[in-house]
Each structure stands twice: as structure tokens, then as C-alpha cells.
Design a protein around this motif. Structure first.
Motif, PDB file in Angstrom:
ATOM      1  N   THR A  59     -59.411 -27.844 112.597  1.00  0.00           N
ATOM      2  CA  THR A  59     -60.402 -29.446 112.043  1.00  0.00           C
ATOM      3  C   THR A  59     -61.693 -29.327 112.160  1.00  0.00           C
ATOM      4  O   THR A  59     -62.301 -30.284 111.739  1.00  0.00           O
ATOM      5  CB  THR A  59     -59.893 -30.202 113.572  1.00  0.00           C
ATOM      6  OG1 THR A  59     -61.007 -29.821 115.102  1.00  0.00           O
ATOM      7  CG2 THR A  59     -58.507 -30.441 114.630  1.00  0.00           C
ATOM      8  N   CYS A  62     -51.813 -31.410 118.531  1.00  0.00           N
ATOM      9  CA  CYS A  62     -53.751 -30.784 118.296  1.00  0.00           C
ATOM     10  C   CYS A  62     -53.436 -30.793 120.792  1.00  0.00           C
ATOM     11  O   CYS A  62     -53.723 -30.829 120.774  1.00  0.00           O
ATOM     12  CB  CYS A  62     -54.472 -31.951 118.423  1.00  0.00           C
ATOM     13  SG  CYS A  62     -54.704 -32.629 116.558  1.00  0.00           S
ATOM     14  N   ASN A 103     -59.869 -33.063 118.580  1.00  0.00           N
ATOM     15  CA  ASN A 103     -59.227 -32.148 117.578  1.00  0.00           C
ATOM     16  C   ASN A 103     -58.439 -33.974 116.401  1.00  0.00           C
ATOM     17  O   ASN A 103     -58.055 -33.501 115.938  1.00  0.00           O
ATOM     18  CB  ASN A 103     -58.123 -31.688 117.721  1.00  0.00           C
ATOM     19  CG  ASN A 103     -58.550 -29.798 118.174  1.00  0.00           C
ATOM     20  OD1 ASN A 103     -57.593 -29.159 118.471  1.00  0.00           O
ATOM     21  ND2 ASN A 103     -59.890 -29.576 117.901  1.00  0.00           N
ATOM     22  N   THR A 156     -58.802 -34.517 113.371  1.00  0.00           N
ATOM     23  CA  THR A 156     -57.765 -34.341 112.114  1.00  0.00           C
ATOM     24  C   THR A 156     -57.833 -36.106 112.016  1.00  0.00           C
ATOM     25  O   THR A 156     -57.791 -35.409 109.822  1.00  0.00           O
ATOM     26  CB  THR A 156     -56.443 -34.316 113.223  1.00  0.00           C
ATOM     27  OG1 THR A 156     -56.659 -32.917 113.407  1.00  0.00           O
ATOM     28  CG2 THR A 156     -55.352 -34.107 112.140  1.00  0.00           C
TER      29      THR A 156
END
Length: 152
Positions: free
Chosen positions: A26, A81, A86, A90
């Protein structure tokens, strides 16, 4: 590690043709001048300790980091994730999670005590065994969920 742990599990079940499994970062911390770093050597060692990496499907020798893209959201059914950072990153890249595809891997954990938790981060602890355990827990739960939903 997650990509190759899940690949190992689906290969052992003989269902790898039903999956396309890939990992993506990410951030660009592991990507330099357009080229991603290989899997961190201690992570490679942990995978090898568990017999992962010996088949063509699980061989991680040429794996390089890449960053998640907006297109990944349309392409993949799940974007799983390691932690809430994350997830946030994302969504920043892919846009709103209108199809509920972005989740924590441990949301699928068989052991309910792990659900909603972050995968142990070996970057800070140096403990890749805990990370492996968490990922296995999440991946096993994911496969059970897919089975119970008739998706595999």
C-alpha cells in the motif's frame, strides 16, 4: 508471506486453478526507481521453514514488491489487508470500498480471538513465526468461508 502461504494451501488442496493470488503493497517503501524489492530474507526463511517455495506455484524467488492499483479493486474479488493502516491506504488508492472487498485477513480467522486484529508485524518484533501463525489462521478461515459459501 501471505501470498505464498495461501498459494501453498490451495495447491495442497489441488484448487489453484480456481484462484489468482497476488500481493501488493500500500506504499512505495519497498519500490525503488520503479523496481520492487524481493521478499525480505527473514520472511523467505520462515516460508522455507514451513516447506513453502519448493514448487513452481509457490516459488517466490522472482517475487518483487508492487503497489496496489485502482485497477486491482475491479479485478480481484478480495483485497485482504494485514492491518487497518493497509485498509486506509488501499482505499486511498482504489477509492471507496463500495463492494466490501477490502477487509482484514484476520477477519476470516478460524480462532475468533484474532478477528478484527492486525497480523503481527515482524518489521518491529523480528518474530516471523508469529506473523506466519497469524497468516495461516486468516488463510485457513478464508478458505473455510469460501467453501461454506460454495465458492470453491
Amino acid at each position: 508471506m501471505s501470498e505464498f502461504i495461501l498459494k501453498d494451501m490451495v495447491e495442497k488442496r489441488g484448487i489453484q486453478s480456481q484462484f489468482e493470488i497476488a500481493s501488493a503493497a500500500t506504499s512505495t517503501e519497498e519500490i525503488w526507481n520503479g523496481r520492487g524489492n524481493p521478499i525480505y530474507p527473514p520472511a523467505q526463511a520462515e516460508l522455507r521453514r514451513h516447506g513453502i517455495g519448493a514448487t513452481a506455484y509457490t516459488n517466490f524467488a522472482s517475487k518483487r514488491a508492487r503497489q496496489v492499483t485502482r485497477e486491482d479493486y475491479e479485478y480481484y474479488d478480495y483485497l485482504l489487508c494485514a492491518d487497518t493502516n493497509n485498509i486506509r491506504n488501499t482505499i486511498r488508492i482504489t477509492g471507496a470500498d463500495t463492494e466490501n472487498k477490502i477487509r482484514l485477513l484476520l477477519d476470516y480467522a478460524e480462532d475468533e480471538r484474532f478477528r478484527g486484529k492486525s497480523i503481527a508485524d515482524p518489521w518491529y518484533s523480528g518474530n516471523f513465526e508469529d506473523t506466519y501463525r497469524d497468516v495461516v489462521n486468516g488463510c485457513m478461515g478464508l478458505l473455510k468461508t469460501l467453501e461454506s459459501e460454495g465458492k470453491i
